[in-house]
Motif scaffolding. Structure first.
Motif, PDB file in Angstrom:
ATOM      1  N   GLY A  78       0.805  -1.214   0.000  1.00 56.18           N
ATOM      2  CA  GLY A  78       0.000   0.000   0.000  1.00 56.18           C
ATOM      3  C   GLY A  78       0.836   1.260   0.000  1.00 56.18           C
ATOM      4  N   PRO A  79       0.166   2.405  -0.112  1.00 58.74           N
ATOM      5  CA  PRO A  79       0.862   3.694  -0.074  1.00 58.74           C
ATOM      6  C   PRO A  79       1.370   4.014   1.330  1.00 58.74           C
ATOM      7  CG  PRO A  79      -1.497   4.036  -0.213  1.00 58.74           C
ATOM      8  CD  PRO A  79      -1.276   2.559  -0.332  1.00 58.74           C
ATOM      9  N   LYS A  80       2.063   5.108   1.426  1.00 58.24           N
ATOM     10  CA  LYS A  80       2.697   5.475   2.696  1.00 58.24           C
ATOM     11  C   LYS A  80       1.653   5.790   3.783  1.00 58.24           C
ATOM     12  CE  LYS A  80       6.950   7.420   0.769  1.00 58.24           C
ATOM     13  NZ  LYS A  80       7.766   8.642   0.626  1.00 58.24           N
ATOM     14  N   GLY A  81       1.951   5.317   4.957  1.00 57.43           N
ATOM     15  CA  GLY A  81       1.134   5.666   6.113  1.00 57.43           C
ATOM     16  C   GLY A  81      -0.221   5.004   6.150  1.00 57.43           C
ATOM     17  N   CYS A  82      -0.432   3.982   5.315  1.00 60.87           N
ATOM     18  CA  CYS A  82      -1.751   3.334   5.262  1.00 60.87           C
ATOM     19  C   CYS A  82      -1.768   2.042   6.050  1.00 60.87           C
ATOM     20  CB  CYS A  82      -2.142   3.031   3.820  1.00 60.87           C
ATOM     21  SG  CYS A  82      -1.454   1.466   3.193  1.00 60.87           S
ATOM     22  N   GLU A  83      -2.976   1.518   6.186  1.00 59.08           N
ATOM     23  CA  GLU A  83      -3.223   0.152   6.626  1.00 59.08           C
ATOM     24  C   GLU A  83      -4.038  -0.499   5.518  1.00 59.08           C
ATOM     25  OE1 GLU A  83      -5.700   0.328  10.107  1.00 59.08           O
ATOM     26  OE2 GLU A  83      -6.437  -1.713   9.901  1.00 59.08           O
ATOM     27  N   ILE A  84      -3.778  -1.776   5.241  1.00 62.65           N
ATOM     28  CA  ILE A  84      -4.604  -2.507   4.282  1.00 62.65           C
ATOM     29  C   ILE A  84      -5.625  -3.303   5.085  1.00 62.65           C
ATOM     30  CG2 ILE A  84      -4.632  -4.182   2.397  1.00 62.65           C
ATOM     31  CD1 ILE A  84      -3.101  -1.613   1.741  1.00 62.65           C
ATOM     32  N   THR A  85      -6.906  -3.043   4.851  1.00 63.85           N
ATOM     33  CA  THR A  85      -7.938  -3.746   5.619  1.00 63.85           C
ATOM     34  C   THR A  85      -9.239  -3.755   4.856  1.00 63.85           C
ATOM     35  OG1 THR A  85      -9.091  -3.889   7.734  1.00 63.85           O
ATOM     36  CG2 THR A  85      -8.557  -1.663   6.948  1.00 63.85           C
ATOM     37  N   GLY A  86      -9.834  -4.920   4.734  1.00 65.17           N
ATOM     38  CA  GLY A  86     -11.083  -5.071   3.992  1.00 65.17           C
ATOM     39  C   GLY A  86     -10.814  -5.709   2.651  1.00 65.17           C
ATOM     40  N   VAL A  87     -11.470  -6.841   2.379  1.00 61.62           N
ATOM     41  CA  VAL A  87     -11.249  -7.557   1.118  1.00 61.62           C
ATOM     42  C   VAL A  87     -12.489  -8.370   0.795  1.00 61.62           C
ATOM     43  CG1 VAL A  87     -10.043  -9.384   2.405  1.00 61.62           C
ATOM     44  CG2 VAL A  87      -9.751  -9.234  -0.065  1.00 61.62           C
ATOM     45  N   THR A  88     -12.842  -8.397  -0.485  1.00 60.96           N
ATOM     46  CA  THR A  88     -13.964  -9.199  -0.960  1.00 60.96           C
ATOM     47  C   THR A  88     -13.779  -9.388  -2.454  1.00 60.96           C
ATOM     48  OG1 THR A  88     -16.412  -9.376  -0.979  1.00 60.96           O
ATOM     49  CG2 THR A  88     -15.466  -7.196  -1.384  1.00 60.96           C
ATOM     50  N   CYS A  89     -14.500 -10.340  -3.056  1.00 61.51           N
ATOM     51  CA  CYS A  89     -14.344 -10.565  -4.493  1.00 61.51           C
ATOM     52  C   CYS A  89     -15.676 -10.897  -5.135  1.00 61.51           C
ATOM     53  CB  CYS A  89     -13.322 -11.668  -4.761  1.00 61.51           C
ATOM     54  SG  CYS A  89     -13.902 -13.322  -4.384  1.00 61.51           S
ATOM     55  N   THR A  90     -15.680 -10.856  -6.469  1.00 62.31           N
ATOM     56  CA  THR A  90     -16.867 -11.266  -7.215  1.00 62.31           C
ATOM     57  C   THR A  90     -16.938 -12.787  -7.235  1.00 62.31           C
ATOM     58  OG1 THR A  90     -15.515 -11.085  -9.210  1.00 62.31           O
ATOM     59  CG2 THR A  90     -16.963  -9.214  -8.672  1.00 62.31           C
ATOM     60  N   PRO A  91     -18.145 -13.354  -7.485  1.00 61.27           N
ATOM     61  CA  PRO A  91     -18.279 -14.819  -7.449  1.00 61.27           C
ATOM     62  C   PRO A  91     -17.350 -15.541  -8.417  1.00 61.27           C
ATOM     63  CG  PRO A  91     -20.446 -13.803  -7.366  1.00 61.27           C
ATOM     64  CD  PRO A  91     -19.474 -12.687  -7.625  1.00 61.27           C
ATOM     65  N   ASP A  92     -16.966 -14.908  -9.522  1.00 60.63           N
ATOM     66  CA  ASP A  92     -16.092 -15.578 -10.487  1.00 60.63           C
ATOM     67  C   ASP A  92     -14.616 -15.454 -10.126  1.00 60.63           C
ATOM     68  OD1 ASP A  92     -15.529 -12.929 -11.096  1.00 60.63           O
ATOM     69  OD2 ASP A  92     -16.148 -13.053 -13.197  1.00 60.63           O
ATOM     70  N   LEU A  93     -14.332 -14.815  -8.994  1.00 62.18           N
ATOM     71  CA  LEU A  93     -12.964 -14.671  -8.482  1.00 62.18           C
ATOM     72  C   LEU A  93     -12.069 -13.863  -9.418  1.00 62.18           C
ATOM     73  CD1 LEU A  93     -12.324 -18.342  -7.206  1.00 62.18           C
ATOM     74  CD2 LEU A  93     -13.170 -16.402  -5.899  1.00 62.18           C
ATOM     75  N   ARG A  94     -12.670 -13.073 -10.307  1.00 65.81           N
ATOM     76  CA  ARG A  94     -11.869 -12.324 -11.286  1.00 65.81           C
ATOM     77  C   ARG A  94     -11.721 -10.846 -10.931  1.00 65.81           C
ATOM     78  NH1 ARG A  94     -11.591 -15.807 -15.993  1.00 65.81           N
ATOM     79  NH2 ARG A  94     -12.882 -17.611 -15.526  1.00 65.81           N
TER      80      ARG A  94
END
Ligand code: FEO
Ligand code: CA
Ligand code: CA
Length: 651
Positions: free
Chosen positions: A581-597
């Motif tokens: 990620g960019p500076k000073g960030c946290e990476i949090t939260g993830v989800t995907c479409t049913p086709d995993l694309r």
């Protein structure tokens, strides 16, 4: 955290059955040209994923094949980096209108009314809810159109207002409250680009002053009654919405984490319960109590009892009132991860993120109907809440937090079940649960129901006057954190006992052969403070990190770079770095479409610490992501990740 329209796509009122979903996936994926196998559990897997030892594994084995993207190096750049062959773009940043509302003003001068129609600040947990259509008599989940439900955990008021907190007014409190809560937006893939649908009849903001219902054993009880709500059944708002969950019937769960920091007891004559949950005379500096007396606990001592819950939201019905489900306990809820028993009772796993706090699970009494989005109103209201004890021999026990059991008696100060739920932490203390190194997200392997929990860090473990190491939390001054894993007895999520082990101890092998080196396998080699944790349907375990900016690039963390996202193979333990990620960030939260694309990932608080609190003088001192030089201030945002060839993510 640090501080911390109508689309023309039909949306049936009920979700299809699991079996129907499997059938439609078979059609969808074949239609997409990918070579697809359907596992015994109905999970689609590309043939490239069924490679190596995994393909030779017996059918009952938890499976994930090779993770085939190229591991990327740590990065300290002010940018989102993904592997070769992948593209990442910004979809929805703080201040963007959720529908056809007001545009974001780069100088922070949007009003509270504007903010209530725009993305909240500091994105966290989220989930993609596909639109459904009927194709040849079968329900088909779209991978090109749906809703995103997105948490907004907290605010940095130095960025939120043009002059930060240099002056402090009721209008600023109102804007801060409008920047909290949840966004529901409609999104669509067109001509290879995801965009927010504007206008959309689904678009909705839930804020710190949205009316929210209360249900379950504590609803209406004296501890929840206030002068403004004498019946104890209607709360204004949800706050510090951190991680999330999704129910088997297709509603969204948003979790109230560090809610205590918004309250203040100016008398400093704190109650024992205020102390147990971390309420003090000043709070975390949000200063809401100065202009909204609900947050002054001297004036409204029961108002804090109305926060710290899991809140259920129907993303497809903007008129449906969210509901605080009190049967799931009152803690600093990180997330609420659900799974089903064989007879369709719902089980919810939950962490309480603070040093030396606990891991919980709720088992419903009644069975749910996964095919009915709106027909499971009471399933989360009746059941048993448990807290975990991890024994030194690798076994574990779920301790029921039920009145009359495990010392939760009148003699020990617990009046009834509502009292236990409002004072969940106190009840777990009494029951003898194991004090963990900050339980964050929990994920359930879809192939075998093994459960994984991130224990992000605990610098105080083993410190003076603090609990020492134990088998489940084995490192003193645990600055890198670890991930614990357990199997419920008989594979039954409702079981009362389990077997556990440590999946990975995070660290940096370049620190030498000390405990800080950790035992990360695979090319990722080094990372720390695991936080976000999520299984996709193949069984790839995605890990997101939240090393605090006060720690990052200092001392032992030098060389680990900005916060990041990694993919783990739960069978082999291999871990690769997928995103930085960019500076000073946290990476949090993830989800995907049913086709995993398509993968959606949230970037929170870029630019910290310059973004914090009171000083907006140079908001871009650390980061100007995502708007760059033309932008006014860094913004949390949802990022969309696709493969350049349109293929399945991660393979
Ligand atoms: Fe909001 Fe514990 O992270
Ligand atoms: Ca978190
Ligand atoms: Ca965290």
């Amino acid at each position: 955290m640090s501080r911390k329209q109508d689309t023309g796509v039909s949306n049936p009122s009920a979700n299809p059955t699991f079996e129907a979903i499997c059938l439609q996936r078979r059609r969808l994926l074949k239609g997409g040209g990918a070579a697809i196998a359907i596992s015994a559990a109905g999970i689609p897997m590309s043939m490239s994923f069924l490679s190596g030892e995994a393909a030779a594994a017996p059918p009952s084995s938890p499976l994930v094949g090779a993770i085939s993207f190229a591991n990327i190096a740590p990065s300290a750049e002010d940018a989102v980096r993904v592997p070769p062959g992948y593209v990442a773009g910004v979809l929805f940043a703080w201040g963007d209108p959720i529908s056809d509302g007001p545009a974001f003003l780069q100088d922070g001068s949007n009003s509270a009314a504007d903010q209530a129609l725009q993305s909240g600040m500091h994105h966290d947990g989220m989930h993609f809810f596909p639109h459904w259509s009927n194709v040849g008599g079968l329900p088909v989940a779209s991978s090109t159109s749906g809703l995103l439900a997105i948490n907004h955990e907290y605010t940095d008021d130095g960025l939120l207002h043009t002059d930060g907190m240099a002056t402090w007014t009721a209008a600023k409190v109102l804007k801060a409250q409008a920047a909290h809560g949840v966004s529901i937006i409609e999104v669509r893939l067109e001509a290879g680009q995801w965009r927010v649908v504007r206008p959309s009849r689904y678009a909705r903001r839930i804020t710190a002053y949205t009316p929210i219902g209360v249900s379950g054993p504590a609803a209406g009880k004296p501890l929840l009654r206030t002068t403004m709500d004498p019946y104890g059944t209607q709360v204004l708002g949800t706050i510090n919405n951190c991680a999330n969950g999704v129910t088997p019937w297709g509603t969204y769960l948003t979790c109230e984490e560090n809610w205590n920091g918004y309250f203040a007891n100016p008398s400093n004559n704190l109650t024992s319960l205020e102390r147990r949950y971390g309420i003090d005379s000043r709070g975390f500096g949000y200063r809401w109590h100065e202009h909204d007396e609900r947050f002054n606990t001297v004036l409204h001592p029961n108002e804090p009892h109305r926060f710290g819950w899991v809140v259920e939201i129907d993303p497809f019905d903007p008129s449906a009132q969210p509901v605080k489900r009190t049967a799931l306990g009152r803690i600093k809820h990180e997330g609420a991860t659900t799974t089903l028993t064989a007879d369709n009772r719902v089980v919810v796993y939950m962490g309480d993120d603070e040093r030396f706090e606990y891991i919980y699970k709720f088992v419903s009494t009644g069975r749910c109907d996964p095919s009915s989005r709106t027909g499971n109103g009471k399933v989360l209201d009746e059941g048993t809440l448990y807290v975990a004890r991890f024994n030194a021999d690798g076994s574990g026990t779920w301790l029921a937090l039920v009145h009359g059991q495990n010392g939760l008696t009148v003699a020990n100060g617990f009046a009834d079940q509502a009292d236990i739920l409002v004072r969940t932490r106190v009840a777990a203390d009494q029951a003898g649960a194991t004090k963990m190194d900050r339980p964050e997200w929990i994920a359930v392997n879809p192939h075998n129901k093994d459960v994984y929990c991130t224990l992000t860090n605990n610098s105080q473990r083993g410190g003076s006057g603090k609990p020492g190491v134990d088998a489940a939390n084995p490192r003193a001054a645990n600055i890198f954190g670890h991930i614990i894993r357990w199997s419920e007895l008989g594979g039954d999520p409702a079981a009362l006992s389990f077997q556990w082990n440590l999946f990975v101890q995070c660290g940096d092998p370049d620190l030498g052969s000390t405990a800080k080196a950790g035992n990360i396998q695979g090319e990722a080699r080094k990372f720390g403070s695991p936080d976000g944790l999520w299984f996709d349907e193949r069984g790839v375990l995605w890990i997101q990190t939240d090393v605090s900016t006060s720690t990052l690039n200092q001392g032992d963390y030098t060389g680990i770079g900005n916060n990041q996202m990694l993919a783990a193979n739960p069978v082999t333990g291999e871990i690769r770095r997928f995103l930085t990620g960019p500076k000073g960030c946290e990476i949090t939260g993830v989800t995907c479409t049913p086709d995993l694309r398509t993968l959606f990932v949230n970037v929170q608080h870029p630019g910290e610490p310059a973004s914090e609190r009171n000083d907006p003088a140079n908001p871009k001192a650390v980061s100007s992501w995502p708007d760059g030089a033309a932008g006014g201030r860094p913004r949390s945002a949802t990022v969309v990740i696709r493969r350049s060839d349109g293929g399945i993510i991660g393979t």
